[in-house]
Design a protein around this motif. Sequence first.
Motif, PDB file in Angstrom:
ATOM      1  N   ALA A  24      -6.410   4.796  -1.147  1.00  0.00           N
ATOM      2  CA  ALA A  24      -6.010   3.738  -0.218  1.00  0.00           C
ATOM      3  C   ALA A  24      -6.530   2.381  -0.676  1.00  0.00           C
ATOM      4  O   ALA A  24      -5.795   1.386  -0.640  1.00  0.00           O
ATOM      5  N   ILE A  25      -7.768   2.325  -1.113  1.00  0.00           N
ATOM      6  CA  ILE A  25      -8.341   1.062  -1.580  1.00  0.00           C
ATOM      7  C   ILE A  25      -7.618   0.584  -2.833  1.00  0.00           C
ATOM      8  O   ILE A  25      -7.327  -0.603  -2.984  1.00  0.00           O
ATOM      9  N   GLN A  26      -7.286   1.509  -3.719  1.00  0.00           N
ATOM     10  CA  GLN A  26      -6.546   1.139  -4.927  1.00  0.00           C
ATOM     11  C   GLN A  26      -5.163   0.594  -4.564  1.00  0.00           C
ATOM     12  O   GLN A  26      -4.705  -0.402  -5.140  1.00  0.00           O
ATOM     13  N   LEU A  27      -4.482   1.243  -3.626  1.00  0.00           N
ATOM     14  CA  LEU A  27      -3.176   0.754  -3.185  1.00  0.00           C
ATOM     15  C   LEU A  27      -3.294  -0.620  -2.535  1.00  0.00           C
ATOM     16  O   LEU A  27      -2.464  -1.510  -2.770  1.00  0.00           O
ATOM     17  N   ASN A  28      -4.310  -0.813  -1.710  1.00  0.00           N
ATOM     18  CA  ASN A  28      -4.535  -2.100  -1.066  1.00  0.00           C
ATOM     19  C   ASN A  28      -4.764  -3.186  -2.117  1.00  0.00           C
ATOM     20  O   ASN A  28      -4.190  -4.274  -2.042  1.00  0.00           O
ATOM     21  N   ASN A  29      -5.591  -2.885  -3.110  1.00  0.00           N
ATOM     22  CA  ASN A  29      -5.869  -3.861  -4.158  1.00  0.00           C
ATOM     23  C   ASN A  29      -4.616  -4.190  -4.957  1.00  0.00           C
ATOM     24  O   ASN A  29      -4.391  -5.351  -5.324  1.00  0.00           O
ATOM     25  N   ARG A  30      -3.804  -3.184  -5.217  1.00  0.00           N
ATOM     26  CA  ARG A  30      -2.543  -3.415  -5.932  1.00  0.00           C
ATOM     27  C   ARG A  30      -1.615  -4.275  -5.071  1.00  0.00           C
ATOM     28  O   ARG A  30      -0.938  -5.169  -5.586  1.00  0.00           O
ATOM     29  N   GLY A  31      -1.598  -4.029  -3.775  1.00  0.00           N
ATOM     30  CA  GLY A  31      -0.816  -4.865  -2.867  1.00  0.00           C
ATOM     31  C   GLY A  31      -1.271  -6.318  -2.918  1.00  0.00           C
ATOM     32  O   GLY A  31      -0.445  -7.233  -2.938  1.00  0.00           O
ATOM     33  N   ALA A  32      -2.580  -6.530  -2.951  1.00  0.00           N
ATOM     34  CA  ALA A  32      -3.116  -7.896  -3.034  1.00  0.00           C
ATOM     35  C   ALA A  32      -2.682  -8.571  -4.333  1.00  0.00           C
ATOM     36  O   ALA A  32      -2.315  -9.759  -4.331  1.00  0.00           O
ATOM     37  N   GLU A  33      -2.696  -7.826  -5.426  1.00  0.00           N
ATOM     38  CA  GLU A  33      -2.249  -8.378  -6.713  1.00  0.00           C
ATOM     39  C   GLU A  33      -0.778  -8.783  -6.639  1.00  0.00           C
ATOM     40  O   GLU A  33      -0.404  -9.862  -7.104  1.00  0.00           O
ATOM     41  N   LEU A  34       0.040  -7.897  -6.079  1.00  0.00           N
ATOM     42  CA  LEU A  34       1.472  -8.193  -5.962  1.00  0.00           C
ATOM     43  C   LEU A  34       1.713  -9.389  -5.048  1.00  0.00           C
ATOM     44  O   LEU A  34       2.554 -10.249  -5.327  1.00  0.00           O
ATOM     45  N   GLN A  35       0.956  -9.458  -3.967  1.00  0.00           N
ATOM     46  CA  GLN A  35       1.101 -10.567  -3.028  1.00  0.00           C
ATOM     47  C   GLN A  35       0.750 -11.885  -3.711  1.00  0.00           C
ATOM     48  O   GLN A  35       1.453 -12.887  -3.533  1.00  0.00           O
ATOM     49  N   GLU A  36      -0.318 -11.895  -4.486  1.00  0.00           N
ATOM     50  CA  GLU A  36      -0.719 -13.110  -5.191  1.00  0.00           C
ATOM     51  C   GLU A  36       0.338 -13.547  -6.198  1.00  0.00           C
ATOM     52  O   GLU A  36       0.472 -14.737  -6.479  1.00  0.00           O
ATOM     53  N   LYS A  37       1.094 -12.596  -6.740  1.00  0.00           N
ATOM     54  CA  LYS A  37       2.163 -12.914  -7.697  1.00  0.00           C
ATOM     55  C   LYS A  37       3.470 -13.275  -7.002  1.00  0.00           C
ATOM     56  O   LYS A  37       4.463 -13.552  -7.657  1.00  0.00           O
ATOM     57  N   GLY A  38       3.477 -13.206  -5.668  1.00  0.00           N
ATOM     58  CA  GLY A  38       4.667 -13.565  -4.911  1.00  0.00           C
ATOM     59  C   GLY A  38       5.596 -12.414  -4.589  1.00  0.00           C
ATOM     60  O   GLY A  38       6.657 -12.622  -4.015  1.00  0.00           O
ATOM     61  N   ASP A  39       5.201 -11.200  -4.948  1.00  0.00           N
ATOM     62  CA  ASP A  39       6.029 -10.021  -4.655  1.00  0.00           C
ATOM     63  C   ASP A  39       5.618  -9.455  -3.298  1.00  0.00           C
ATOM     64  O   ASP A  39       4.909  -8.449  -3.208  1.00  0.00           O
ATOM     65  N   LEU A  40       6.081 -10.107  -2.235  1.00  0.00           N
ATOM     66  CA  LEU A  40       5.681  -9.699  -0.893  1.00  0.00           C
ATOM     67  C   LEU A  40       6.241  -8.346  -0.504  1.00  0.00           C
ATOM     68  O   LEU A  40       5.563  -7.559   0.161  1.00  0.00           O
ATOM     69  N   ALA A  41       7.461  -8.054  -0.925  1.00  0.00           N
ATOM     70  CA  ALA A  41       8.047  -6.747  -0.601  1.00  0.00           C
ATOM     71  C   ALA A  41       7.265  -5.630  -1.281  1.00  0.00           C
ATOM     72  O   ALA A  41       6.988  -4.593  -0.674  1.00  0.00           O
ATOM     73  N   GLY A  42       6.891  -5.837  -2.535  1.00  0.00           N
ATOM     74  CA  GLY A  42       6.084  -4.845  -3.247  1.00  0.00           C
ATOM     75  C   GLY A  42       4.712  -4.686  -2.619  1.00  0.00           C
ATOM     76  O   GLY A  42       4.198  -3.572  -2.487  1.00  0.00           O
ATOM     77  N   ALA A  43       4.121  -5.809  -2.219  1.00  0.00           N
ATOM     78  CA  ALA A  43       2.809  -5.775  -1.564  1.00  0.00           C
ATOM     79  C   ALA A  43       2.891  -5.007  -0.254  1.00  0.00           C
ATOM     80  O   ALA A  43       2.028  -4.165   0.043  1.00  0.00           O
ATOM     81  N   LEU A  44       3.930  -5.271   0.506  1.00  0.00           N
ATOM     82  CA  LEU A  44       4.111  -4.593   1.789  1.00  0.00           C
ATOM     83  C   LEU A  44       4.196  -3.083   1.596  1.00  0.00           C
ATOM     84  O   LEU A  44       3.571  -2.315   2.340  1.00  0.00           O
TER      85      LEU A  44
END
Length: 125
Positions: A24-44
């Motif tokens: 879960a923490i790894q997925l959350n961190n990956r979501g944060a990375e995607l969000q920072e890159k502008g991939d909000l759908a991927g982050a979600l």
Amino acid sequence: EAVKNRLAELLREKDRADQAFLAAIQLNNRGAELQEKGDLAGALEKYRAARALLPEHMGIQVNLAIALLRLGQWKDGLAELREAVRREPSNVLWRAALADALSQAPVELGGMGRPVKALSSGTIY
């Protein structure tokens, strides 16, 4: 023998819980990375998967809420933030995130309808 079997079962359960927490923490961190890159759908998608594994983690829930809000899904995003504040009412970060979101949310959802500002580059929890 029964005690030994029960102990082994408890250890396996703890191991599964530890693995779920780590995933879960790894997925959350990956979501944060995607969000920072502008991939909000991927982050979600990552935040939702993380929350499915670790529903009691409010940081993951707040990240999910912020992604929803940034995608314009105000009703769901506000509901997630309100739930985080309800579950951890003394957490000033959650309260501030909710206040910020409400300051920008559409009036019909209980917000003040101000233009989007901080949520486009806000904090990752």
